[in-house]
Scaffold this active site. Structure first.
Site, short mmCIF file in Angstrom:
data_model
loop_
_atom_site.label_atom_id
_atom_site.label_comp_id
_atom_site.label_asym_id
_atom_site.label_seq_id
_atom_site.Cartn_x
_atom_site.Cartn_y
_atom_site.Cartn_z
N LYS A 193 -33.15 -91.19 -117.08
CA LYS A 193 -33.04 -92.51 -117.72
C LYS A 193 -33.81 -93.58 -116.94
CE LYS A 193 -30.64 -91.18 -121.27
NZ LYS A 193 -31.24 -91.20 -122.60
N TYR B 249 -29.29 -86.91 -115.09
CA TYR B 249 -29.28 -87.89 -116.18
C TYR B 249 -29.83 -89.24 -115.69
CZ TYR B 249 -27.25 -90.50 -120.17
OH TYR B 249 -27.06 -91.29 -121.28
P1 NAP Z 1 -24.61 -87.87 -129.04
O1 NAP Z 1 -23.60 -88.44 -129.96
O2 NAP Z 1 -24.25 -86.76 -128.13
O3 NAP Z 1 -25.89 -87.47 -129.93
C1 NAP Z 1 -27.00 -86.91 -129.29
C2 NAP Z 1 -28.13 -86.81 -130.28
O4 NAP Z 1 -29.26 -86.25 -129.59
C3 NAP Z 1 -27.80 -85.91 -131.43
O5 NAP Z 1 -28.33 -86.44 -132.62
C4 NAP Z 1 -28.49 -84.61 -131.05
O6 NAP Z 1 -28.95 -83.90 -132.19
C5 NAP Z 1 -29.71 -85.14 -130.32
N1 NAP Z 1 -30.27 -84.12 -129.43
C6 NAP Z 1 -29.77 -83.62 -128.30
N2 NAP Z 1 -30.59 -82.69 -127.80
C7 NAP Z 1 -31.65 -82.60 -128.67
C8 NAP Z 1 -32.81 -81.81 -128.70
N3 NAP Z 1 -33.12 -80.91 -127.75
N4 NAP Z 1 -33.66 -82.00 -129.74
C9 NAP Z 1 -33.40 -82.89 -130.70
N5 NAP Z 1 -32.31 -83.66 -130.73
C10 NAP Z 1 -31.44 -83.51 -129.71
O7 NAP Z 1 -25.23 -88.98 -128.08
P2 NAP Z 1 -25.29 -90.58 -128.21
O8 NAP Z 1 -24.15 -91.10 -127.41
O9 NAP Z 1 -25.49 -91.00 -129.59
O10 NAP Z 1 -26.59 -90.83 -127.33
C11 NAP Z 1 -27.85 -91.15 -127.89
C12 NAP Z 1 -28.75 -91.63 -126.76
O11 NAP Z 1 -28.17 -92.75 -126.13
C13 NAP Z 1 -28.96 -90.58 -125.66
O12 NAP Z 1 -30.28 -90.65 -125.17
C14 NAP Z 1 -27.98 -91.02 -124.60
O13 NAP Z 1 -28.37 -90.59 -123.32
C15 NAP Z 1 -28.06 -92.52 -124.75
N6 NAP Z 1 -26.92 -93.24 -124.21
C16 NAP Z 1 -25.66 -93.02 -124.68
C17 NAP Z 1 -24.60 -93.72 -124.13
C18 NAP Z 1 -23.18 -93.54 -124.59
O14 NAP Z 1 -22.28 -94.12 -123.96
N7 NAP Z 1 -22.91 -92.83 -125.65
C19 NAP Z 1 -24.83 -94.64 -123.13
C20 NAP Z 1 -26.12 -94.84 -122.67
C21 NAP Z 1 -27.16 -94.14 -123.23
P3 NAP Z 1 -28.42 -82.45 -132.60
O15 NAP Z 1 -27.73 -82.68 -133.91
O16 NAP Z 1 -29.65 -81.65 -132.75
O17 NAP Z 1 -27.48 -81.97 -131.54
#
Ligand code: NAP
Length: 245
Positions: free
Chosen positions: A157, A153
């Site tokens: 990133k 990861y």
């Molecule tokens: P989340 O709630 O787990 O949602 C992930 C999203 O990514 C979902 O909409 C999922 O869609 C989509 N996804 C995953 N694999 C996919 C694929 N192969 N094709 C198309 N869509 C896909 O995650 P989140 O926390 O909102 O994270 C969003 C972004 O922010 C990510 O890049 C994550 O790394 C980053 N981020 C998150 C955090 C945190 O603390 N939450 C911190 C730093 C960065 P489906 O409905 O298709 O599953």
């Protein structure tokens, strides 16, 4: 910040941060193509349209290069332009290095980094023709600071940061900006698995004393997507409550 007449493609728009980004862009006038696997973004789109915004779903597995090309092609056919690309979809497959399987590495790199390459390449031609565009990638504090158990990861990133800076240099003369938003700990499905006590422990270590919300991240994305951010490119904007400076 208004996005009237602008078309935004947001990946991972079914939940969490991507859904908040899609809603906020639509609330400010953008037509949003909300992409997720299968029909997963349907509820997000229904919520946006019920609130008077314009949005449609796109079935897209971002790790499938032909699906990426198809969604970008369909969006251009339907709307004639793509003004904003938000590379948000992301996954984790955590494991300590000694135990990490090659499949866990490949899956995370494919979804978090290679997908951004494919999507960005697909939108660049229309953006160059338009002589305008905004590309935003959602990275992570983990790409800046590292994190034990997340070598895959963290690499994906950190890779996004170098990738976006290179793209920013290549397309700046065409009035296209490319930037990164690096969230800290945000309350979504991705972090919901952590226990209540770990949650409190994390919050106490964050200078602003709370986890972030998806809207905290969406606000930063909307700013970078706006006309107001026209002179900002190749930057990493941390949205992390001060947990890493
Ligand atoms: P989340 O709630 O787990 O949602 C992930 C999203 O990514 C979902 O909409 C999922 O869609 C989509 N996804 C995953 N694999 C996919 C694929 N192969 N094709 C198309 N869509 C896909 O995650 P989140 O926390 O909102 O994270 C969003 C972004 O922010 C990510 O890049 C994550 O790394 C980053 N981020 C998150 C955090 C945190 O603390 N939450 C911190 C730093 C960065 P489906 O409905 O298709 O599953």
């Amino acid at each position: 910040m208004r996005f009237d007449g602008k078309v935004a493609l947001v990946t991972g728009a079914s939940r969490g941060i991507g859904r908040a980004i899609a809603s906020m862009l639509a609330a400010q006038g953008a037509t949003v193509v909300a992409a997720a696997r299968g029909d997963n973004a349907a509820a997000a789109v229904a919520e946006i349209t019920a609130a008077g915004g314009q949005a449609e779903t796109a079935a897209l597995d971002v790790s499938d290069a032909s699906a990426v090309a198809a969604v970008v092609g369909t969006t251009l056919e339907r709307h004639g332009r793509i003004d904003i690309l938000v590379n948000n979809a992301g996954i984790t497959r955590d494991q300590l290095m000694l135990r990490m399987k090659r499949d866990d590495w490949d899956a995370v790199l494919a979804t978090n980094l290679t997908a951004a390459f494919a999507l960005t390449q697909a939108v660049l031609k229309p953006m160059i023709r338009q002589r305008a565009g905004r590309i935003i990638a959602i990275s992570s504090v983990v790409g800046q600071a590292g994190n034990a158990g997340q070598a895959n990861y963290a690499a994906s990133k950190a890779g996004l940061m170098g990738f976006v800076k290179a793209v920013a240099l290549e397309v700046a003369s065409r009035n296209i900006t490319a930037n990164v938003v690096a969230p800290g700990m945000i309350e979504t499905d991705m972090t919901r698995a952590i226990t209540a006590s770990a949650h409190e422990d994390w919050a106490s270590k964050i200078p602003l004393k709370r986890l972030g919300t998806p809207d905290d991240v969406a606000s930063a994305v909307c700013f970078l997507a706006s006309d107001e951010a026209a002179y900002i490119t190749g930057q990493v904007l941390a949205v992390n409550g001060g947990m890493y400076m």
